[in-house]
Design a protein around this motif. Sequence first.
Motif, short mmCIF file in Angstrom:
data_model
loop_
_atom_site.label_atom_id
_atom_site.label_comp_id
_atom_site.label_asym_id
_atom_site.label_seq_id
_atom_site.Cartn_x
_atom_site.Cartn_y
_atom_site.Cartn_z
N GLY A 1 0.66 -1.07 -0.22
CA GLY A 1 0.35 -0.20 -0.24
C GLY A 1 0.31 0.93 0.11
O GLY A 1 2.33 1.36 0.33
N LEU A 2 0.43 2.22 -0.01
CA LEU A 2 0.84 3.91 -0.75
C LEU A 2 -0.39 4.65 -0.61
O LEU A 2 -0.93 4.45 -1.77
CB LEU A 2 1.40 3.73 -1.84
CG LEU A 2 2.35 4.86 -1.25
CD1 LEU A 2 2.88 5.34 -0.79
CD2 LEU A 2 2.75 5.15 -2.90
N ASP A 3 -0.23 5.54 0.93
CA ASP A 3 -1.08 6.19 1.24
C ASP A 3 -0.82 7.57 -0.16
O ASP A 3 0.43 7.76 -0.29
CB ASP A 3 -1.06 7.27 2.13
CG ASP A 3 -2.14 6.74 3.29
OD1 ASP A 3 -2.25 5.58 3.41
OD2 ASP A 3 -1.64 7.14 4.69
N ASP A 4 -2.53 8.69 -0.79
CA ASP A 4 -1.87 9.16 -1.78
C ASP A 4 -0.91 10.31 -1.43
O ASP A 4 -0.60 10.96 -3.10
CB ASP A 4 -3.18 10.00 -2.53
CG ASP A 4 -4.10 10.25 -1.98
OD1 ASP A 4 -3.51 10.72 0.10
OD2 ASP A 4 -5.36 10.50 -1.56
N ASP A 5 -0.29 10.66 -0.38
CA ASP A 5 0.04 12.01 0.56
C ASP A 5 1.90 11.37 0.21
O ASP A 5 2.39 12.52 1.13
CB ASP A 5 -0.23 12.55 0.68
CG ASP A 5 -0.87 11.80 2.40
OD1 ASP A 5 -0.65 10.62 2.60
OD2 ASP A 5 -1.12 12.36 2.91
N ASP A 6 2.01 9.91 0.27
CA ASP A 6 3.51 9.85 0.34
C ASP A 6 4.08 9.99 -0.33
O ASP A 6 3.82 9.80 -1.11
CB ASP A 6 3.68 8.44 1.78
CG ASP A 6 2.95 9.21 3.29
OD1 ASP A 6 2.80 10.48 3.33
OD2 ASP A 6 2.13 8.49 3.96
N GLU A 7 5.32 8.71 0.15
CA GLU A 7 6.10 8.39 -1.54
C GLU A 7 7.03 7.18 -0.75
O GLU A 7 7.46 7.20 -0.02
CB GLU A 7 6.97 9.57 -2.17
CG GLU A 7 8.52 10.40 -0.65
CD GLU A 7 8.88 11.38 -1.95
OE1 GLU A 7 9.26 11.61 -2.66
OE2 GLU A 7 8.69 12.47 -0.72
N TRP A 8 7.12 6.07 -1.53
CA TRP A 8 8.29 4.78 -1.57
C TRP A 8 9.63 5.84 -2.00
O TRP A 8 9.80 6.26 -3.31
CB TRP A 8 8.14 3.87 -2.71
CG TRP A 8 7.34 3.70 -2.10
CD1 TRP A 8 6.25 3.94 -1.01
CD2 TRP A 8 6.42 2.11 -3.04
NE1 TRP A 8 5.19 2.74 -1.06
CE2 TRP A 8 5.02 1.86 -1.55
CE3 TRP A 8 6.53 1.97 -4.47
CZ2 TRP A 8 4.25 0.65 -2.25
CZ3 TRP A 8 5.62 0.69 -4.79
CH2 TRP A 8 4.53 0.24 -3.63
N HIS A 9 11.21 6.00 -1.56
CA HIS A 9 12.15 5.55 -1.46
C HIS A 9 12.36 4.30 -2.78
O HIS A 9 12.03 3.44 -3.13
CB HIS A 9 13.24 5.74 -0.56
CG HIS A 9 13.03 6.58 0.55
ND1 HIS A 9 13.13 6.82 1.68
CD2 HIS A 9 11.60 7.23 1.06
CE1 HIS A 9 13.24 7.58 2.26
NE2 HIS A 9 12.02 7.65 2.00
N PRO A 10 13.40 4.76 -3.74
CA PRO A 10 13.29 4.44 -4.98
C PRO A 10 13.67 2.57 -4.71
O PRO A 10 13.43 2.78 -5.59
CB PRO A 10 14.82 4.61 -5.56
CG PRO A 10 14.34 5.97 -5.39
CD PRO A 10 14.14 5.64 -3.65
N ASP A 11 14.14 1.88 -3.79
CA ASP A 11 14.35 0.95 -3.64
C ASP A 11 13.53 0.39 -2.84
O ASP A 11 14.06 -0.82 -2.35
CB ASP A 11 16.20 0.53 -3.39
CG ASP A 11 17.15 1.04 -4.25
OD1 ASP A 11 16.83 0.53 -5.17
OD2 ASP A 11 18.05 1.26 -3.47
#
Length: 300
Positions: A112-122
């Motif tokens: 999951g990912l909230d729409d106001d957050d971000e994943w780091h590339p790895d």
Amino acid sequence: MKLKIHDLIYDTNVIHPRDEPLHMTDPLVSAIITTKNRSGMLPRALVSVRNQSYPNIEIVIVDDGSTDLTPKVIEDFEYENRLIHLRNEESLGACRARNQGIAASSGTFIAGLDDDDEWHPDRIKFLVDAYSDEFACITSDVRLAYPKRTVQWSKEKVITFNDLLYSNQVGNQVLVKKERLEKIGGFDENLEAAQDYDLWLRLAETFGPIKNVNKPLQTIHLDHEAEQITNPKSQLAGYLEFYKKHKAKMNLTQRKYQLFQIRRAQGKVTSFWEIFRWVPHSFWLNEAKRYLAKGFLKND
């Protein structure tokens, strides 16, 4: 062309990953993003998924009744990405939207990912590499971005069911096998808040402890006041529902700490004495720091 399926709008112009040939040995990971009226922040989340070093990812977006430019953002993004787009013409709430995304996904794993957050590339690469079936799911350390500073939340390497009965020590996202979510029934649509916390508890109770990768692989943005899918007015009532649901599993110390956290959310913690009276020894330092920083945090 768009087909209406129950209360969803499914865009058939999107290339569905089931129809796209895969020549990869890496298991498919479905990135589930639910969104509502955050067209200004959604692109950051989408780009962070697109930029993952892990090669085999599909994106599943559930637009839960947005009235802003969210449909346009998704339309612009979907042409160059493997993406499934579901839309609710009227908002059905965070839990229902997440379950819709899970049901529409094809991945072995759900992330999951909230729409106001971000994943780091790895992020996905590290989580998949570290995954083991002996754990219920896997999470990571995170960065918490406030308006004036960024802090790192470093979690324990292993988070047990007993640990979770004190507080949500996992956060808001994990990587988990889809079949496990299906076995426990996904997100509880009867809860108005603490739905992720409830899910982690049920996963840990059924499948064992949760593993943590001690790297900050996600940034949680707490530097805005944009609209949330979950109505803020219902969050406290929802947490009380969560507490009642799991109260019987808790010992006295865990119950006291849960009630302390509810009082803190209500603004009723006004002295150090309450920390010493209600909080387990292992949490004293964190709660004391939180209490001392209360005025500073409000200014963030």
